[in-house]
Scaffold this motif. Structure first.
Motif, mmCIF file in Angstrom:
data_model
loop_
_atom_site.group_PDB
_atom_site.id
_atom_site.type_symbol
_atom_site.label_atom_id
_atom_site.label_comp_id
_atom_site.label_asym_id
_atom_site.label_seq_id
_atom_site.Cartn_x
_atom_site.Cartn_y
_atom_site.Cartn_z
ATOM 1 N N THR A 71 -1.139 13.267 -1.230
ATOM 2 C CA THR A 71 -1.525 12.161 -0.229
ATOM 3 C C THR A 71 -2.484 11.396 -0.862
ATOM 4 N N LYS A 107 -2.308 7.613 -2.619
ATOM 5 C CA LYS A 107 -2.161 6.168 -2.114
ATOM 6 C C LYS A 107 -3.351 5.460 -2.152
ATOM 7 N N SER A 150 0.850 -1.222 -0.112
ATOM 8 C CA SER A 150 -0.126 0.109 0.061
ATOM 9 C C SER A 150 0.814 1.196 -0.014
ATOM 10 N N ASN A 151 2.151 1.328 0.398
ATOM 11 C CA ASN A 151 3.140 2.409 0.463
ATOM 12 C C ASN A 151 4.047 2.182 -0.678
ATOM 13 N N THR A 172 8.980 3.941 -1.808
ATOM 14 C CA THR A 172 7.781 4.371 -1.223
ATOM 15 C C THR A 172 7.032 5.491 -1.769
ATOM 16 N N TYR A 173 5.887 5.808 -1.526
ATOM 17 C CA TYR A 173 5.443 7.108 -2.174
ATOM 18 C C TYR A 173 6.319 8.233 -1.787
#
Length: 143
Positions: free
Chosen positions: A41, A44, A15-16, A69-70
């Motif tokens: 943001t 995600k 998810s990240n 990661t994002y």
């Protein structure tokens, strides 16, 4: 036509991790985000229930995940080249299940309770894009 909402589950928690789209053979990246696209943001996925996530990036059955990661990716001044991105792929086959819901992506983002209701109902009325194999029950033949 507006895009349908996509709900999915993966083999691990990605998810990240930044998603990229692969070709049908999963041998090359066909699409990837610009770092500026991930500075919001809302890029995600949204957690729903039972490990399902609501896509907000354009996930497909040929999506792979990077080890970026994002936050790491969004901090880059520009997107890496395809060869560098390919070297950062951590899973080319990350999905166990994926469904297209009979509502738009924008409706799903504003009504996650409705998405959870589809999950609870076993995705009745949804289009399966990828499903996990069902366990096979073997009868005991008394041997």
């Amino acid at each position: 036509m507006r895009p349908a909402a996509i709900v999915y589950r993966t083999t691990r928690d990605y998810s990240n991790n930044v998603p990229v789209t692969m070709n049908g053979n999963r041998t090359s990246i066909t699409s990837y985000p610009d770092p500026a696209d991930l500075r919001n943001t809302e890029a995600k996925p949204l957690p729903l229930a039972d490990g399902y996530l609501l896509d907000r990036r354009g996930i497909t059955t040929t999506t792979a995940f990077l080890d970026y990661t994002y936050e790491q990716y969004a901090a880059l001044p520009e997107a890496p080249d395809r060869a560098t991105l390919t070297a950062h792929i951590i899973d080319r086959n990350p999905f166990t299940e994926m469904y297209s819901l009979p509502i738009t992506a924008s409706e799903a983002r504003t009504d996650t309770a409705r998405c959870r209701a589809f999950i609870t109902a076993g995705f009745k009325g949804c289009t399966p894009l990828l499903t996990a194999p069902k366990p096979v029950k073997i009868k005991n033949l008394g041997r």
